[in-house]
Write a protein that holds these residues in place. Structure first.
Motif, PDB file in Angstrom:
ATOM      1  N   LEU A 101       0.833  -1.199   0.000  1.00 33.08           N
ATOM      2  CA  LEU A 101       0.000   0.000   0.000  1.00 33.08           C
ATOM      3  C   LEU A 101       0.875   1.259   0.000  1.00 33.08           C
ATOM      4  CD1 LEU A 101      -2.861   1.236   0.199  1.00 33.08           C
ATOM      5  CD2 LEU A 101      -2.607   1.176   2.693  1.00 33.08           C
ATOM      6  N   PRO A 102       0.859   2.042  -1.076  1.00 33.47           N
ATOM      7  CA  PRO A 102       1.666   3.266  -1.096  1.00 33.47           C
ATOM      8  C   PRO A 102       1.086   4.327  -0.171  1.00 33.47           C
ATOM      9  CG  PRO A 102       0.343   3.113  -3.084  1.00 33.47           C
ATOM     10  CD  PRO A 102       0.140   1.826  -2.344  1.00 33.47           C
ATOM     11  N   VAL A 103       1.978   5.193   0.319  1.00 41.71           N
ATOM     12  CA  VAL A 103       1.604   6.260   1.248  1.00 41.71           C
ATOM     13  C   VAL A 103       1.921   7.602   0.612  1.00 41.71           C
ATOM     14  CG1 VAL A 103       2.054   7.300   3.508  1.00 41.71           C
ATOM     15  CG2 VAL A 103       2.041   4.803   3.253  1.00 41.71           C
ATOM     16  N   LEU A 104       1.007   8.551   0.755  1.00 37.28           N
ATOM     17  CA  LEU A 104       1.232   9.932   0.341  1.00 37.28           C
ATOM     18  C   LEU A 104       1.123  10.802   1.595  1.00 37.28           C
ATOM     19  CD1 LEU A 104       1.658  11.950  -2.040  1.00 37.28           C
ATOM     20  CD2 LEU A 104      -0.837  12.222  -2.070  1.00 37.28           C
ATOM     21  N   GLU A 163       6.737   6.354 -12.019  1.00 37.04           N
ATOM     22  CA  GLU A 163       5.509   5.766 -12.556  1.00 37.04           C
ATOM     23  C   GLU A 163       4.420   5.736 -11.498  1.00 37.04           C
ATOM     24  OE1 GLU A 163       4.785   5.147 -15.631  1.00 37.04           O
ATOM     25  OE2 GLU A 163       6.789   5.821 -16.208  1.00 37.04           O
ATOM     26  N   GLN A 164       4.804   5.402 -10.274  1.00 37.89           N
ATOM     27  CA  GLN A 164       3.810   5.408  -9.202  1.00 37.89           C
ATOM     28  C   GLN A 164       3.333   6.830  -8.906  1.00 37.89           C
ATOM     29  OE1 GLN A 164       4.640   4.285  -4.862  1.00 37.89           O
ATOM     30  NE2 GLN A 164       3.430   2.558  -5.630  1.00 37.89           N
ATOM     31  N   LEU A 165       4.241   7.799  -8.974  1.00 34.77           N
ATOM     32  CA  LEU A 165       3.849   9.191  -8.780  1.00 34.77           C
ATOM     33  C   LEU A 165       2.848   9.628  -9.845  1.00 34.77           C
ATOM     34  CD1 LEU A 165       7.279  10.865  -7.897  1.00 34.77           C
ATOM     35  CD2 LEU A 165       5.319  10.574  -6.362  1.00 34.77           C
ATOM     36  N   ARG A 166       3.045   9.169 -11.069  1.00 31.61           N
ATOM     37  CA  ARG A 166       2.087   9.522 -12.135  1.00 31.61           C
ATOM     38  C   ARG A 166       0.706   8.946 -11.841  1.00 31.61           C
ATOM     39  NH1 ARG A 166       6.643   8.275 -16.717  1.00 31.61           N
ATOM     40  NH2 ARG A 166       7.558  10.387 -16.782  1.00 31.61           N
ATOM     41  N   TRP A 167       0.687   7.734 -11.306  1.00 29.49           N
ATOM     42  CA  TRP A 167      -0.603   7.132 -10.957  1.00 29.49           C
ATOM     43  C   TRP A 167      -1.268   7.898  -9.819  1.00 29.49           C
ATOM     44  CZ3 TRP A 167      -1.803   4.605  -6.223  1.00 29.49           C
ATOM     45  CH2 TRP A 167      -3.110   4.077  -6.180  1.00 29.49           C
ATOM     46  N   ILE A 168      -0.495   8.247  -8.796  1.00 28.86           N
ATOM     47  CA  ILE A 168      -1.061   9.005  -7.671  1.00 28.86           C
ATOM     48  C   ILE A 168      -1.585  10.349  -8.163  1.00 28.86           C
ATOM     49  CG2 ILE A 168      -0.557  10.100  -5.451  1.00 28.86           C
ATOM     50  CD1 ILE A 168       1.540   7.915  -4.958  1.00 28.86           C
ATOM     51  N   ARG A 169      -0.819  11.012  -9.024  1.00 28.77           N
ATOM     52  CA  ARG A 169      -1.275  12.287  -9.575  1.00 28.77           C
ATOM     53  C   ARG A 169      -2.615  12.138 -10.277  1.00 28.77           C
ATOM     54  NH1 ARG A 169       2.546  15.408 -13.766  1.00 28.77           N
ATOM     55  NH2 ARG A 169       2.338  13.435 -14.889  1.00 28.77           N
ATOM     56  N   SER A 170      -2.813  11.043 -10.979  1.00 28.32           N
ATOM     57  CA  SER A 170      -4.062  10.853 -11.722  1.00 28.32           C
ATOM     58  C   SER A 170      -5.280  10.825 -10.809  1.00 28.32           C
ATOM     59  CB  SER A 170      -3.997   9.553 -12.535  1.00 28.32           C
ATOM     60  OG  SER A 170      -4.095   8.406 -11.695  1.00 28.32           O
ATOM     61  N   LEU A 171      -5.080  10.483  -9.542  1.00 27.89           N
ATOM     62  CA  LEU A 171      -6.192  10.428  -8.588  1.00 27.89           C
ATOM     63  C   LEU A 171      -6.613  11.808  -8.106  1.00 27.89           C
ATOM     64  CD1 LEU A 171      -4.966   7.452  -6.339  1.00 27.89           C
ATOM     65  CD2 LEU A 171      -6.320   7.351  -8.450  1.00 27.89           C
ATOM     66  N   PHE A 172      -5.688  12.778  -8.189  1.00 25.71           N
ATOM     67  CA  PHE A 172      -5.926  14.078  -7.555  1.00 25.71           C
ATOM     68  C   PHE A 172      -5.992  15.255  -8.526  1.00 25.71           C
ATOM     69  CE2 PHE A 172      -4.131  11.418  -4.248  1.00 25.71           C
ATOM     70  CZ  PHE A 172      -4.874  11.748  -3.128  1.00 25.71           C
ATOM     71  N   GLU A 173      -5.338  15.164  -9.660  1.00 22.85           N
ATOM     72  CA  GLU A 173      -5.219  16.346 -10.510  1.00 22.85           C
ATOM     73  C   GLU A 173      -6.569  16.764 -11.077  1.00 22.85           C
ATOM     74  OE1 GLU A 173      -1.706  18.061 -13.031  1.00 22.85           O
ATOM     75  OE2 GLU A 173      -2.463  16.206 -13.911  1.00 22.85           O
TER      76      GLU A 173
END
Length: 344
Positions: A101-104, A163-173
């Motif tokens: 589970l990634p954490v932000l 790549e994971q950062l790009r996925w996380i960004r897609s959830l919020f941008e």
């Protein structure tokens, strides 16, 4: 779309759910043991007690005892505790995070390891566990209440895996929440942490102006002078932290928004008006002031570097004066002459 669980129901932990909810994600907010009233209020009214905004529809709220339930099936965990909850997060949350589970993290701060070495919170988290958890973080100029109001802002998500950062960004941008990406974790996080200490310093000018003119008028020359000195010292500290110099744009932007709209402005103003640090803290009792933590840690690191001959007091006059105010009970006496330079 994803399931996003937030641990920490404070203002920014809750505000960041606005763009995530607008993107159709499933949101679960879990309060820490200190957030019980916030969670109860949100369950009853759909509004956030301290953010004073109506929360997005469809969010599910949990007390801390229900954390395991809120974590089940989550795709992303947001760490929403303040710097004061750092140890609590390490001791109580990290041990139960599934490795996949990634954490932000939205917590801005640094830890002083001694010998003048400062590192970011994601680095601290990684050092405190054997799990291969992906710890990412948010940096940049963004206040919680304006994010909730959809005022456009530009932030940076940082982590080790682009790549994971790009996925996380897609959830919020969204059209109001714009996200850059960086793998320079320490650079991003140290730049935005430093602004907490220096926003207090810039805000001294507001209080000094109020003291002279009454609370109906602000002078901006003095604020601008302190802002410029703050950025100068932040550039030096960013280099000491071994962060990329381009990150100063994040620190300067965050400094600006914190001076004009953050909680640190309040204590800096009170000190500038002549109130003692102890009295100012009593006046603001109950207000989370991460600037005090960051200023103390940063000043301690700088003093160690000075003692070791790796820095000079002439390089950090504003930070050292801030330290005099919060650690030694001194009254405001801005060292204006120490800001002057000659460049050939």
């Amino acid at each position: 779309m994803a399931v996003i669980t937030v641990i920490g129901a404070g203002m920014m932990g809750s505000a960041i759910t606005f763009p995530a909810a607008d993107n159709g994600n499933t949101i679960r907010i879990v309060g820490t043991p200190l957030d019980r009233e916030i969670i109860d209020h949100a369950r009853a009214t759909g509004k956030h007690l301290t953010l004073k905004r109506k929360m997005p529809a469809g969010i599910t709220y949990y007390q801390y005892e229900e954390f395991a339930e809120a974590l089940a099936g989550a795709d992303l965990l947001i760490g929403g505790v303040s710097s004061f909850g750092l140890d609590w997060f390490i001791e109580n949350v990290i041990p139960v995070i599934p490795e996949e589970l990634p954490v932000l993290s939205i917590t801005k701060g640094m830890v002083h390891l001694g010998a003048g070495k400062l590192i970011s919170y994601p680095e601290v988290y990684r050092a405190k566990t054997d799990k291969k958890i992906s710890f990412n973080a948010v940096g940049g100029p963004c206040t919680s209440y304006e994010l909730a109001d959809h005022d456009p802002t530009e932030v940076t998500f940082c982590g080790e895996n682009i790549e994971q950062l790009r996925w996380i960004r897609s959830l919020f941008e969204t059209d109001y929440y714009h996200v850059s990406l960086s793998t320079d974790v320490r650079g991003v996080e140290c730049a935005v942490a430093l602004k907490n200490a220096y926003a207090l310093g810039v805000s001294l000018a507001i209080g000094m102006s109020y003291k002279r003119e009454g609370r109906q008028f602000e002078h901006y020359n003095s604020q601008a002078a302190l802002f410029g000195q703050a950025v100068k010292e932040m550039i030096r500290l960013l280099d000491i932290c071994e962060g990329g110099p381009e990150n100063i744009t994040l620190g300067a932007g965050d400094l600006y928004v914190t001076v004009f709209g953050g909680r640190t402005r309040r204590i800096g103003t009170l000190l500038g008006e002549g109130m003692s640090f102890d009295d100012a803290m009593e006046t603001l009792k109950g207000v989370t002031l991460e600037s005090i933590v960051i200023a103390g840690r940063t000043a301690e690191a700088v003093k160690e570097l000075i003692a070791a001959g790796k820095a000079t007091k002439e390089q950090f006059p504003l930070l050292l004066h801030i330290d005099e105010l919060i650690s030694h009970g001194k009254t405001v006496n801005i060292p204006w002459d120490a800001f002057e330079t000659e460049k050939f």
